[in-house]
Design a protein around this motif. Structure first.
Motif, PDB file in Angstrom:
ATOM      1  N   HIS A  28      21.132  16.651  50.467  1.00  0.00           N
ATOM      2  CA  HIS A  28      22.248  16.532  51.571  1.00  0.00           C
ATOM      3  C   HIS A  28      23.086  17.517  52.136  1.00  0.00           C
ATOM      4  O   HIS A  28      23.872  17.428  52.596  1.00  0.00           O
ATOM      5  CB  HIS A  28      23.016  15.121  51.135  1.00  0.00           C
ATOM      6  CG  HIS A  28      22.462  13.931  50.292  1.00  0.00           C
ATOM      7  ND1 HIS A  28      22.062  12.995  51.339  1.00  0.00           N
ATOM      8  CD2 HIS A  28      21.914  13.492  49.173  1.00  0.00           C
ATOM      9  CE1 HIS A  28      21.354  11.991  50.547  1.00  0.00           C
ATOM     10  NE2 HIS A  28      21.437  12.175  49.279  1.00  0.00           N
ATOM     11  N   PHE A  40      19.361  14.098  55.718  1.00  0.00           N
ATOM     12  CA  PHE A  40      18.776  14.565  54.466  1.00  0.00           C
ATOM     13  C   PHE A  40      17.321  15.278  54.462  1.00  0.00           C
ATOM     14  O   PHE A  40      16.890  14.793  55.642  1.00  0.00           O
ATOM     15  CB  PHE A  40      19.113  13.635  53.344  1.00  0.00           C
ATOM     16  CG  PHE A  40      18.150  12.422  53.445  1.00  0.00           C
ATOM     17  CD1 PHE A  40      17.043  12.247  53.314  1.00  0.00           C
ATOM     18  CD2 PHE A  40      18.794  11.335  53.992  1.00  0.00           C
ATOM     19  CE1 PHE A  40      15.954  11.086  53.370  1.00  0.00           C
ATOM     20  CE2 PHE A  40      18.041  10.096  53.996  1.00  0.00           C
ATOM     21  CZ  PHE A  40      16.730  10.081  53.629  1.00  0.00           C
ATOM     22  N   ARG A 117      26.413  13.331  51.063  1.00  0.00           N
ATOM     23  CA  ARG A 117      25.496  12.298  51.651  1.00  0.00           C
ATOM     24  C   ARG A 117      26.339  11.437  52.641  1.00  0.00           C
ATOM     25  O   ARG A 117      27.390  11.029  52.449  1.00  0.00           O
ATOM     26  CB  ARG A 117      25.050  11.277  50.193  1.00  0.00           C
ATOM     27  CG  ARG A 117      24.394  10.094  51.027  1.00  0.00           C
ATOM     28  CD  ARG A 117      23.545   8.971  49.957  1.00  0.00           C
ATOM     29  NE  ARG A 117      24.351   9.095  48.813  1.00  0.00           N
ATOM     30  CZ  ARG A 117      24.904   7.821  48.205  1.00  0.00           C
ATOM     31  NH1 ARG A 117      25.032   6.792  49.046  1.00  0.00           N
ATOM     32  NH2 ARG A 117      25.630   7.685  47.329  1.00  0.00           N
TER      33      ARG A 117
END
Length: 133
Positions: A28, A40, A117
């Protein structure tokens, strides 16, 4: 022995990988996001002796968050990044899993930069988590 083939979008730049990867991971970090144009990146790492590249590759060298160099190899015709090497891991070649275009490719078992993330990006259950690569 398993042999997998990865290629750029136009097919000019290819990589043949023999055997199983030593690691498959989801990353990420901001550089992987930029490299993929997605939330990602997914990469498979192989020992250098397992990898046979073919075709013309351009190189973009960047500095990772760690301060070490990452040398990305991409097709000068279509721009697809196919593989890269990391200064911090000599003898290892990372290949973009999407370049294999293989829905049966082994699932990632490591997640890195998890704290970066996107909250809407659901991840599969992974065996290992690293906060930084």
């Amino acid at each position: 022995m398993t042999v997998r083939h990865a290629a750029c979008a136009c097919g000019q730049l290819t990589v043949e990988c023999e055997g199983e990867p030593v690691r498959v991971s989801i990353c990420h970090c901001l550089d992987c996001r930029r490299r993929t144009g997605s939330a990602f990146g997914v990469q498979a790492r192989f020992r250098e002796e397992q990898v046979r590249p073919a075709g013309d590759a351009a190189v973009f060298v960047r500095t990772a968050d760690s301060g070490r160099r990452v040398s990305q190899r991409f097709c000068p015709q279509c721009g697809t990044t196919v593989w890269w090497t990391l200064q911090r891991e000599p003898g290892i070649v990372a290949v973009a899993v999407g370049a294999f275009a293989d829905p049966g490719f082994p699932a990632p078992w490591v997640e890195v930069y998890r704290e970066r993330r996107s909250p809407w990006a659901a991840m599969p259950a992974l065996a290992g988590i690293e906060s930084h690569p």
